[in-house]
Design an enzyme around this catalytic site. Structure first.
Site, short mmCIF file in Angstrom:
data_model
loop_
_atom_site.label_atom_id
_atom_site.label_comp_id
_atom_site.label_asym_id
_atom_site.label_seq_id
_atom_site.Cartn_x
_atom_site.Cartn_y
_atom_site.Cartn_z
N TRP A 62 0.84 -1.19 0.00
CA TRP A 62 0.00 0.00 0.00
C TRP A 62 0.87 1.24 0.00
CZ3 TRP A 62 -3.06 0.26 5.32
CH2 TRP A 62 -2.23 -0.12 6.37
N ASN A 63 0.25 2.37 -0.43
CA ASN A 63 0.98 3.62 -0.60
C ASN A 63 0.31 4.76 0.16
OD1 ASN A 63 2.79 2.56 -2.67
ND2 ASN A 63 1.00 2.57 -4.00
N HIS A 74 -10.25 15.28 -12.64
CA HIS A 74 -10.80 15.66 -11.34
C HIS A 74 -12.12 16.41 -11.47
CE1 HIS A 74 -8.77 19.53 -12.22
NE2 HIS A 74 -9.72 20.05 -11.48
N ASP A 76 -14.80 19.38 -9.99
CA ASP A 76 -14.92 20.69 -9.34
C ASP A 76 -16.30 20.81 -8.70
OD1 ASP A 76 -12.46 21.33 -10.51
OD2 ASP A 76 -13.29 22.85 -11.86
N HIS A 80 -15.75 25.30 -4.91
CA HIS A 80 -14.40 25.59 -5.43
C HIS A 80 -14.24 27.07 -5.74
CE1 HIS A 80 -10.65 25.21 -7.50
NE2 HIS A 80 -11.14 25.25 -8.72
N HIS A 209 -15.65 28.98 -14.46
CA HIS A 209 -15.70 28.67 -13.03
C HIS A 209 -16.68 29.61 -12.32
CE1 HIS A 209 -11.92 26.43 -13.71
NE2 HIS A 209 -12.14 25.85 -12.56
#
Ligand code: MN
Length: 259
Positions: A62-63, A74, A76, A80, A209
């Site tokens: 695992w990390n 990703h 938004d 945001h 945005h």
């Protein structure tokens, strides 16, 4: 008992409905948006091994990951942007989950972007698309197919010169049309963010945005494989991590496509 879901299960099993991955790989090489130096930067992703079948953990791998919410492919959330900060249910943990699933309307502007990397979608482009494919329905994910995801070299993806980055996006009037007159769920793009590269100098700055999130709408950035979607008829599933008070998150974006 028959239902659209039993039909869907059958169609998935037989390949009559395909699952198309609209997500870019996520790692330390993933490009991160650059801002003028007076603003705080988002760091590149880092990943450290906790254990990998070794003395730190003999049977497990695992990390630890460290990254900005707005890294790679990703989501938004309305919070945001300052225009959406006081809206109800505006964060990754409070948005109602039904909003994460919706019909795709794919607007293909690859030819325009080939001629002009600063191309902006305008209302007349939306109206021309609707004349061919029908009115964009409320709750749609409007996906801007620019071909930008084929720029696998980070320098070409950012495409900056002395004036800053050059990449396509939305004219403010197009964002207003989609958010206010069509009541879309949000927009998705192949570029690093949902505004054009030059949009910091627009009025208002970063208009997509400002307008979308001010209207409670969502965003998806750094998508790929939009050329595998029909103009209409696909279903997008884009559910962010349920980060408490999160402004967005990396996510896996999937599309269900017939045929
Ligand atoms: Mn973002």
């Amino acid at each position: 008992m028959s239902s659209s879901l039993t039909q869907l299960i059958d169609d998935l099993a037989t390949g009559r409905v395909r699952v198309v991955d609209l997500t870019q790989p996520l790692g330390p090489e993933t490009p991160v948006i650059g801002l003028p130096e007076i603003f705080a930067p988002s760091p590149p992703m880092t990943i450290e091994t906790i254990s990998r079948y070794d003395e730190r953990g003999p049977a497990w791998y695992w990390n630890t990951i460290h990254l900005g919410e707005h890294t790679g492919t990703h989501f938004d959330a309305p919070v945001h942007w300052v225009s959406g900060r006081d809206l109800p249910d505006n964060t990754t943990d409070t948005l109602p989950p039904h909003r994460f699933v919706g019909p795709a309307c794919v607007i293909d502007v690859e030819a325009e972007v080939e001629r002009d990397p600063d191309f902006l979608l305008r209302p007349e482009h939306i109206e021309a698309w609707e004349a061919e494919h029908g009115r964009i329905p409320a709750g749609a994910w409007v996906l801007l197919r620019t071909g930008w995801s084929r720029r696998t070299d980070p320098t070409a993806f950012i495409n900056a010169d002395d004036d800053g980055p050059h990449s396509p996006g939305f004219h403010a009037d197009a964002s207003r049309l989609l958010a206010l007159e069509r009541d879309v769920t949000g927009v998705g793009v192949e570029t690093i963010g949902t505004d054009a590269g030059q949009a910091g100098g627009f009025d208002p700055p970063f208009p997509n945005h400002a307008i979308m999130h001010g209207a409670g709408k969502l965003g998806l950035a750094s998508l790929c494989n939009l050329d595998q979607l029909p103009p209409t008829g696909a279903v997008v599933i884009a559910a962010p991590l349920k980060i408490v008070d999160g402004s967005g998150s990396p996510l896996r974006v999937l599309a269900l496509v017939a045929g």
